[in-house]
Design an enzyme around this catalytic site. Structure first.
Site, short mmCIF file in Angstrom:
data_model
loop_
_atom_site.label_atom_id
_atom_site.label_comp_id
_atom_site.label_asym_id
_atom_site.label_seq_id
_atom_site.Cartn_x
_atom_site.Cartn_y
_atom_site.Cartn_z
N LYS A 196 -72.68 -63.59 48.11
CA LYS A 196 -72.18 -63.92 46.77
C LYS A 196 -72.59 -65.34 46.39
O LYS A 196 -72.14 -66.31 47.00
CB LYS A 196 -70.65 -63.83 46.70
CG LYS A 196 -70.19 -63.92 45.23
CD LYS A 196 -68.71 -64.14 45.10
CE LYS A 196 -68.31 -65.59 45.12
NZ LYS A 196 -68.87 -66.40 44.02
N GLY A 248 -68.87 -74.11 51.23
CA GLY A 248 -68.16 -74.51 50.02
C GLY A 248 -67.15 -75.59 50.34
O GLY A 248 -67.29 -76.31 51.34
N SER A 249 -66.13 -75.68 49.53
CA SER A 249 -65.19 -76.78 49.68
C SER A 249 -64.22 -76.55 50.84
O SER A 249 -63.96 -75.40 51.23
CB SER A 249 -64.40 -76.93 48.38
OG SER A 249 -63.65 -75.75 48.15
N THR A 250 -63.67 -77.62 51.35
CA THR A 250 -62.71 -77.52 52.45
C THR A 250 -61.46 -76.74 52.03
O THR A 250 -61.00 -75.88 52.81
CB THR A 250 -62.37 -78.94 52.96
OG1 THR A 250 -63.60 -79.51 53.46
CG2 THR A 250 -61.34 -78.91 54.08
N GLY A 253 -62.33 -73.14 52.16
CA GLY A 253 -62.55 -72.80 53.58
C GLY A 253 -61.22 -72.53 54.28
O GLY A 253 -61.11 -71.58 55.06
N GLU A 270 -69.09 -74.08 56.54
CA GLU A 270 -69.83 -75.30 56.19
C GLU A 270 -69.11 -75.90 55.00
O GLU A 270 -69.23 -75.41 53.88
CB GLU A 270 -71.28 -74.96 55.82
CG GLU A 270 -72.07 -74.24 56.90
CD GLU A 270 -72.46 -75.14 58.04
OE1 GLU A 270 -72.30 -76.37 57.93
OE2 GLU A 270 -72.92 -74.61 59.06
N CYS A 304 -73.34 -81.87 49.92
CA CYS A 304 -72.21 -81.90 50.87
C CYS A 304 -72.33 -83.09 51.80
O CYS A 304 -71.33 -83.71 52.15
CB CYS A 304 -72.21 -80.61 51.67
SG CYS A 304 -73.82 -80.26 52.41
N GLU A 402 -63.44 -86.27 48.88
CA GLU A 402 -64.77 -85.87 48.41
C GLU A 402 -64.76 -85.79 46.88
O GLU A 402 -63.94 -85.08 46.30
CB GLU A 402 -65.16 -84.50 48.99
CG GLU A 402 -66.57 -84.11 48.61
CD GLU A 402 -66.99 -82.74 49.14
OE1 GLU A 402 -66.19 -81.79 49.02
OE2 GLU A 402 -68.12 -82.63 49.63
P1 NAD Z 1 -65.99 -73.82 46.26
O1 NAD Z 1 -65.31 -73.83 47.58
O2 NAD Z 1 -65.18 -73.98 45.05
O3 NAD Z 1 -66.80 -72.45 46.07
C1 NAD Z 1 -67.77 -72.02 47.01
C2 NAD Z 1 -67.92 -70.52 46.89
O4 NAD Z 1 -66.71 -69.90 47.29
C3 NAD Z 1 -68.21 -70.03 45.48
O5 NAD Z 1 -69.13 -68.96 45.57
C4 NAD Z 1 -66.85 -69.51 45.01
O6 NAD Z 1 -66.92 -68.50 44.04
C5 NAD Z 1 -66.28 -68.96 46.31
N1 NAD Z 1 -64.82 -68.86 46.39
C6 NAD Z 1 -63.89 -69.56 45.70
N2 NAD Z 1 -62.65 -69.18 46.09
C7 NAD Z 1 -62.82 -68.25 47.06
C8 NAD Z 1 -61.92 -67.50 47.88
N3 NAD Z 1 -60.60 -67.63 47.79
N4 NAD Z 1 -62.45 -66.63 48.79
C9 NAD Z 1 -63.78 -66.49 48.93
N5 NAD Z 1 -64.67 -67.17 48.18
C10 NAD Z 1 -64.20 -68.04 47.26
O7 NAD Z 1 -67.14 -74.93 46.39
P2 NAD Z 1 -68.19 -75.38 45.29
O8 NAD Z 1 -67.50 -76.22 44.29
O9 NAD Z 1 -68.98 -74.20 44.82
O10 NAD Z 1 -69.18 -76.24 46.18
C11 NAD Z 1 -68.97 -77.56 46.48
C12 NAD Z 1 -68.43 -77.71 47.89
O11 NAD Z 1 -69.31 -77.11 48.83
C13 NAD Z 1 -68.30 -79.16 48.29
O12 NAD Z 1 -67.08 -79.36 48.92
C14 NAD Z 1 -69.46 -79.34 49.28
O13 NAD Z 1 -69.30 -80.39 50.18
C15 NAD Z 1 -69.51 -78.01 49.93
N6 NAD Z 1 -70.81 -77.76 50.56
C16 NAD Z 1 -70.90 -77.82 51.92
C17 NAD Z 1 -72.13 -77.63 52.55
C18 NAD Z 1 -72.27 -77.71 54.04
O14 NAD Z 1 -73.31 -77.32 54.56
N7 NAD Z 1 -71.27 -78.19 54.75
C19 NAD Z 1 -73.27 -77.36 51.77
C20 NAD Z 1 -73.14 -77.30 50.39
C21 NAD Z 1 -71.89 -77.51 49.78
#
Ligand code: NAD
Length: 493
Positions: A196, A248-250, A253, A270, A304, A402
């Site tokens: 996704k 995605g975000s902590t 996660g 991640e 990130c 962050e």
């Molecule tokens: P986000 O956590 O808001 O969303 C990430 C993904 O998760 C999106 O596809 C979103 O639709 C989905 N999502 C949201 N709620 C969900 C749930 N309850 N269950 C399953 N999926 C869900 O993050 P973002 O704003 O898209 O991205 C930015 C974040 O990603 C930052 O915190 C960044 O540091 C992190 N990031 C980390 C890495 C890494 O390798 N560590 C790489 C890139 C980005």
């Protein structure tokens, strides 16, 4: 011509850099609508719950996007299971590798188109998508293609077997590259996937689905469903998904970890970061200035592993900040489709709000705020000029949390111990950088920094053969290299 330097007319930086526009000329037709890719077919998805995908640089609607509900996610998982138990599971590693090579080649061939789609969707400059995102995505498929027939050599004496169906959820900051990081090792290891993309950046995954059709990847091996958090939760929670791979975000996660706790699912996370650059007085300063700027401003801070904290030796702090300002004042902000542009748009209105709220928090916390650029941003679109925060301390929220925007917090140190203590004083542990002219010090400090990735006299350097990932609240598991295969394999005796 031979005037003494002090007699030469001095141009203001902004005037000197008043470049003619250099727009990307290749033409790409954007899809009117982005649906799902399930069982080898591109399908429009339901009419309900469609949402608009907005160009962050102009605020124009690019296209509509479908939202996959539980039933559609279920169909995608079913297709992935069928392929895992059938054609893909029974295929030799050498033949799987050929598909990965084909995908890599096709990404290269369509590189210009993919770069344009990514730039329109994400808002990052075309120079970056063209020169980094797309080639690095292709490089990941090339790299893992080489592993597909060598799984029994991943760990001596153990046989590598696929895990099964992988549910993969990715963010918007490197949409194509994150898809490549997820799909390439999973497919090399013989797994099948339901991926996704983030809701604000569906375009390159849609183009990738077309590529998968073009290379005749068997139906169901990769399925791509669009939607927001609820769609992600449906994938993660599906009982027939064997492994969850989330970037995605902590906070999200954490939600996912709670959701899958007690299940048989494997997981890699991640997550977010608050990377620190430690700059010693003996560092190659011009190089360090470029590295710090590259580490936080060239992708609008949407990285990130962004080096969002600068921890600089007190004796050079003022001079270093002045050098930073001088260089930042030469950066051009604006149309990401212009090849002269250094700083693109913030990805969404929501993220713009988050970044601006942190700038307001910095003001309230008493920070000294400096913003610079060679020009003013366009009126339409989501923009934040590179922002430096000085006069902040370790306890400030802008130093601890962050922001995910072009905001650099500057603190100082007097001793190496203080530098390490400040760098490690974070709930995150994704990335760090150390800058010094003394090699022994580089090694010593690099070892002392608590982060999954540490760069020495460099920053944001990536190679598919090199593992990437975090510790602490930045997550667990690695992507890239042989380590990136482990989470996708059952290693049998
Ligand atoms: P986000 O956590 O808001 O969303 C990430 C993904 O998760 C999106 O596809 C979103 O639709 C989905 N999502 C949201 N709620 C969900 C749930 N309850 N269950 C399953 N999926 C869900 O993050 P973002 O704003 O898209 O991205 C930015 C974040 O990603 C930052 O915190 C960044 O540091 C992190 N990031 C980390 C890495 C890494 O390798 N560590 C790489 C890139 C980005």
């Amino acid at each position: 011509m031979n005037d003494a330097p002090e007699q030469r007319p001095r141009l203001k930086i902004a005037d000197a850099l008043d470049l003619a526009p250099a727009p990307e000329r290749a033409q790409v037709t954007l899809p009117d609508h982005v649906g799902h890719y399930i069982g080898g077919s591109l399908v429009p998805g339901r009419d309900e719950d469609r949402f608009d995908n907005v160009d962050p640089a102009t605020e124009a609607v690019l296209n509509t996007v479908a939202t996959a509900n539980e039933a559609e996610v279920g169909r995608a998982v079913k297709a992935a299971r069928k392929a895992a138990d059938g054609v893909w599971g029974q295929m030799s590693g050498a033949d799987r590798g050929k598909y990965l090579y084909r995908i890599a080649r096709r990404i290269q061939e369509k590189g210009r188109e993919l770069a344009i789609l990514e730039t329109r969707d994400n808002g990052k400059p075309i120079r970056e998508t063209r020169d980094f995102d797309v080639p690095t995505a292709a490089a990941h498929f090339f790299y893992y293609a080489g592993w597909a027939d060598k799984l029994d050599y991943v760990m001596p004496g153990r046989r590598g077997r696929p895990v099964g169906v992988c549910g993969q959820v990715i963010p918007w900051n490197f949409p194509l590259l994150m898809a490549a990081w997820k799909l390439a090792p999973a497919l090399a290891a013989g797994n099948t996937c339901v991926l996704k993309p983030a809701e604000s950046t569906p375009l390159t995954a849609w183009a990738l689905a077309e590529i998968l059709q073009e290379v005749e990847l068997p139906p169901g091996v990769v399925n791509i469903v669009n939607g927001a958090g609820a769609t992600g939760a449906a994938i993660v929670g599906h009982e027939d998904v064997d492994k969850v791979a989330f970037t995605g975000s902590t906070p999200v996660g954490r939600i996912i970890m709670r959701q899958i706790a007690g299940s048989k699912k494997r997981a890699t996370m991640e997550l977010g970061g608050k990377g620190a650059h430690v700059v010693f007085a003996d560092a190659p300063l011009d190089q360090a200035v470029e590295g710090v700027i590259n580490g936080i401003f060239f992708n609008q801070g949407h990285v990130c592993c962004a080096g969002s904290r600068l921890i600089v030796e007190e004796s050079i702090a003022d001079a270093f900040v002045e050098r930073l300002k001088l260089r930042i004042a030469s950066l051009r902000i604006g149309d990401p489709m212009d090849k002269n542009t250094d700083i693109g748009a913030i990805n969404s209105k929501e993220q713009l709000g988050t970044v601006n709220s942190y700038i307001e928090i910095a003001r309230q916390e008493g920070a000294t705020l400096w913003q610079g650029c060679a020009n003013e941003p366009p009126e339409k679109g989501y923009w934040v000029k590179p922002t430096l925060l000085t006069g902040v301390s370790q306890t400030n929220r802008v130093v601890r949390e962050e922001i995910f925007g072009p905001v650099l917090a500057v603190v100082t140190f007097r001793t190496p111990e203080e530098a390490v203590k400040k760098a490690n004083d974070s709930e995150f542990g994704l990335s760090a950088g150390v800058w010094s002219g003394n090699e022994a010090r580089l090694f010593e400090i690099a070892h002392a920094l608590n982060a999954g990735v540490v760069w020495a006299n460099g920053y944001n350097l990536f190679d598919p053969a090199s593992p990437f990932g975090g510790i602490r609240h930045s997550g667990f598991g690695r992507e890239g290299g042989i380590h990136g295969l482990y989470p996708y394999l059952r290693l049998e005796a």
